[in-house]
Design an enzyme around this catalytic site. Structure first.
Site, short mmCIF file in Angstrom:
data_model
loop_
_atom_site.label_atom_id
_atom_site.label_comp_id
_atom_site.label_asym_id
_atom_site.label_seq_id
_atom_site.Cartn_x
_atom_site.Cartn_y
_atom_site.Cartn_z
CG ASP A 229 -2.44 1.25 0.77
OD1 ASP A 229 -2.31 1.96 0.14
OD2 ASP A 229 -3.22 0.97 1.75
C1 BGC Z 1 -4.70 3.15 0.26
C2 BGC Z 1 -5.03 1.95 -1.07
C3 BGC Z 1 -4.60 3.09 -2.25
C4 BGC Z 1 -3.60 3.99 -2.42
C5 BGC Z 1 -3.88 4.66 -3.41
C6 BGC Z 1 -3.65 4.26 -0.09
O1 BGC Z 1 -4.17 5.10 0.84
O2 BGC Z 1 -5.26 2.86 0.99
O3 BGC Z 1 -6.12 2.05 -1.60
O4 BGC Z 1 -4.96 2.64 -3.22
O5 BGC Z 1 -3.04 4.87 -1.24
O6 BGC Z 1 -4.36 5.95 -3.91
#
Ligand code: BGC
Length: 805
Positions: A229
């Site tokens: 993530d």
């Molecule tokens: C979120 C993800 C997301 C990523 C990119 C993160 O903070 O938890 O779900 O895909 O950011 O935006």
């Protein structure tokens, strides 16, 4: 392709290999031009494409795309085929925008109705989550575009999501929190799996070898890429060793170098890096093979699909006196500002910039009977407080009409990535409005626009309740189709609506923190708890009404006994006994009649959505395999079935069982059931009670050892994993925070209010190592290390480090 991949890996230098393991910027992998390997864009997801105009961060807005209903709504359709088609449409939008991987779907379990991101997740049930996530993945990937199944794993709250340590016992982890991922991975093979931010039982998900390698790859046979993530990596080399291939975004050049150094020093076996790189190259080659320059998707067709999805996901919760569908000639008072400013999606990384947005008011004005419809605002979406004048206007409109249709629910401030709700109530402005309008005219239809369950203190005075969820850009059109019976509501709840928050089993331990959260309720999530503890929900899991009715009959279970590899065949008949075409979601639950181990009252093991014309009857068939009867045995570390009687329950909801039969299943006999008997140390798990008050020592006994929360970092113990909140204990931290918060506001001055709130909340809880990503690269690793030293009281060393950048 295997050979080609090996050949490329062999031609890469060590430095190049390391460089492939982290992003070029916020959204792209690095290219290796010398070998013709392009960079690949990975971007959100999940219910529409959010391709930012800038590569750096959230600022600058995103390109227009189709905003489909969010996962809560899609899940309520229980429709694999629909999810596949939505996936195909998403894949087509990715092709047009040259996106290689769509970051979704999210398959985390709805542990509590309060999780701020529930709107992005499917269900409280892992079977349903896994089936639907799998269908969506199949759809996207059928277009040659990759997906990212997220957030793996045990990411069930937003509070302290970047650092919280989730303590979950092994059985709950396997049966509840991993089972949906397992199903989706095995069924659909997502090209990437995204690891969660949080720790799971003491180890960051990004460094969790048990999760990323032993379970995901070795047990489930996953052969795709594991991506972090955004900013989830704490120790890059440890993460790589644990099975994390790609660090996103790419912010610290030092991390690539750390990989190189670790190989050189012998700390990291180069073959581990080669394996990761091979998987990444495969992803790049897949992207290259499917790239479709000049491709255009059919916008109108996608909008129609968005409307269809909103219809299929709407759940008719209540319909007294058959008030719905609305009859011709009725005068309608359309009430609620959501009619003009729809609440149709949630905030955070999933926020789509829709190219079209239908609202209920404008759509009403296009109806042939538009002149029968009057509008009253009812409340102000910017405030929670009831507005006397608006309520009075609404009551007057209701008095002058035959039916009042009130759009209410949760405003933007309630549900977002980055923070959780703190209660389950709707804004007072909405609750008071409904109660007062119902006094003015008892024919009240409440249409809910929300991403997660709410308490409904007014339920007794509403004749009908239609749960529209966050219904995407076509919700306004879907609403009238549903209200007038052009579409027959056929969604069912993929989550329980408890009467009140206190009824929910996780409430006492959600979100806990600041450093740890105990999943004391174990496997008792959602209906698994309510049914076992005898707690009556407001609306049970699987519930949903229709404008027609269905009769179930002729259950046949074959064979009556299954052997070791036995498949159980189930069939029954279902008939549309009403006068309107409709769809019924039939559900098959399994109950272990008597078991040595504690088990839920029943568990969902199959479902289907059956379309029937009036009077039509169909036969429905299912096959249940052994897994449908199994539990995860922590002794043998495997799925086991205990010999004995099982009930097969066929129902219209978890609390509306229409047919049932018994069958004897033979266990594997591998384990002596005596070892499963924990009645004495774990009485609360055998007989969970309303309130789910599980004592700590029982949870410890289930967990296998005393659960100890990590300590709050204090002066002297700060590290780059410490949060900004933690360093605010010391003066240097407080000063730093002030500067940072002001800068964040300045940097995001063009960002919308909702996203800004998420960014500011996340800032407090973010570990210092994320400062780079959160400041668009302005704060580097040296600076962070210097800050840590400074906050630990090592002023000179800290300053020297900061200046050495
Ligand atoms: C979120 C993800 C997301 C990523 C990119 C993160 O903070 O938890 O779900 O895909 O950011 O935006």
């Amino acid at each position: 392709m295997e050979e080609q991949i090996r050949e490329i890996v062999n031609r890469l230098t060590l430095q190049e290999k390391a460089s492939l393991c982290s992003g070029e910027d916020y959204w792209h992998t690095k290219a290796i031009e010398r070998l013709g390997l392009p960079s690949v864009m990975l971007t959100d997801g999940p219910h529409g494409l959010r391709k930012q105009k800038q590569s750096k961060d959230f600022s600058g807005g995103s390109y227009e795309a189709t905003c489909f209903p969010t996962a809560s709504c899609l899940a309520a359709s229980w429709d694999r085929d629909l999810l596949r088609r939505v996936g195909e449409a998403l894949g087509e939008e990715c092709l047009q925008e040259d996106v290689g991987v769509l970051l979704g779907p999210g398959a985390n379990i709805k542990r509590s109705p309060l999780c701020g991101r529930n709107f992005e997740y499917f269900s409280e049930d892992p079977f349903l989550s896994g089936e639907l996530a799998g269908a969506l993945i199949q759809g996207v990937q059928s277009k040659g575009v990759g997906t990212s199944l997220k957030h793996f794993a045990v990411n069930n709250q937003e509070s302290n999501r970047m650092t919280i340590d989730a303590f979950v016992d092994e059985r709950a982890m396997r049966e509840i929190y991993l089972a949906g991922f397992e199903r989706a991975v095995k069924k659909a093979g997502p090209r990437t799996v995204m690891c969660a931010y949080n720790k799971v039982n003491g180890t960051y998900a990004s460094q969790n070898r048990l999760l990323l390698t032993q379970i995901l790859r070795e047990e489930w046979g996953y052969d795709g890429v594991v991506v972090s993530d955004w900013g989830a990596v704490s120790d890059r080399v440890a993460a790589l060793k644990a099975g994390l291939d790609l660090e996103m975004p790419g912010v610290f050049p030092e991390n690539d170098q750390a990989i190189v150094d670790a190989v050189r020093s012998g700390e990291l076996d180069e073959s581990v890096l080669d394996e990761a790189v091979a998987r990444l190259i495969k992803l790049i080659l897949q992207y290259m093979a499917n790239k479709a320059d000049g491709y255009r998707f059919d916008r109108e067709a996608h909008h129609r699909l968005a409307v269809e999805a909103a219809c299929e996901g709407a759940v008719l919760l209540k319909n007294e006196d058959g008030i719905l569908p609305l009859k011709k000639g009725m005068r309608i008072a359309l009430i609620g500002e959501f009619a003009k400013h729809p609440r149709y999606q949630g905030a955070g990384s999933s926020m789509v910039n829709p190219w079209r947005l239908d609202n209920a008011y404008d759509q009403a004005m296009t109806l042939p009977n538009a002149s029968d419809i009057t509008y009253a605002r009812g409340y102000d979406i910017r405030t929670d407080a009831p507005d006397r004048q608006l309520i009075e206007e609404a009551c007057n409109a209701a008095k002058a009409a035959d039916v009042a249709v009130i759009l209410a629910g949760l405003t933007d401030d309630y549900e977002s990535e980055g923070f959780d709700r703190i209660h389950m109530r709707m804004p007072p402005a909405h609750n008071v409005l409904i109660a007062e309008v119902a006094r003015a005219n008892p024919n009240v239809v409440v249409v809910l626009c929300n991403g997660a369950p709410v308490e409904m203190p007014w339920i007794g005075s509403a004749k009908a309740v239609l749960e529209l969820y966050l219904s995407g850009q076509g919700g306004g059109t879907a609403l009238w189709k549903l209200l007038y019976g052009k579409a027959n509501p056929c969604g069912k709840l993929a989550e329980t609506f408890p009467e009140k928050l206190e009824d929910c089993p996780a409430t006492a331990w959600f979100p806990m923190g600041p450093k740890g959260v105990e999943y004391r309720e174990s496997i008792y999530v959602g209906y698994r708890f309510y049914d076992k503890a005898g707690v009556k929900p407001l609306f049970p899991f699987g519930h949903g009404l229709s404008y027609t009715s269905f009769a179930y009959s002729d259950l046949v279970i074959e064979p009556e006994k299954t052997d070791e590899n036995g498949i159980l065949n189930i069939s029954f008949r279902i008939r549309n006994t009403g006068s309107m075409a409709g769809k019924e979601i039939v559900q098959v639950y399994v109950r272990d009649v008597e078991s040595t181990i504690f088990r839920p009252d029943k568990e969902l093991k199959e479902f289907a959505k059956i379309s029937l014309e009036p009077g039509e009857e169909k036969e429905v068939r299912f096959r249940l395999d052994r897994r449908a009867f199994a539990f995860y045995d922590t002794h043998s570390k495997s799925w086991q079935v205990e010999s004995g009687e099982f009930e097969i329950l066929v129902g219209a909801s978890s609390r509306d069982i229409r047919l049932s039969g018994r069958v004897r299943i033979e266990g594997t006999g591998e384990v002596d059931p005596a070892v499963w008997d924990k009645r004495e140390p774990l009485p609360s798990y055998y007989h969970p009670k309303p309130g789910c008050n599980i004592p700590k020592q029982e949870f410890d006994a289930l967990y296998g050892k005393p659960v100890v929360h990590p300590p709050i970092h204090r002066k002297g113990t700060f590290t780059p994993d410490s949060t900004i909140n933690e360093i605010r204990q010391v003066l240097a931290g407080r000063i730093f925070y002030r500067i940072l918060a002001a800068a964040a506001r300045r940097m995001n001055r063009d960002t919308d209010e909702k996203t800004l709130r998420m960014i500011m909340q996340s800032l407090d809880e973010a570990p210092l190592r994320q400062l780079n990503q959160n400041t668009g690269g302005r704060i580097g690793k040296k600076m962070i290390e210097g800050l840590v030293l400074l906050c630990n009281g090592k002023r000179l060393k800290g300053l020297a480090k900061m200046l050495s950048r």
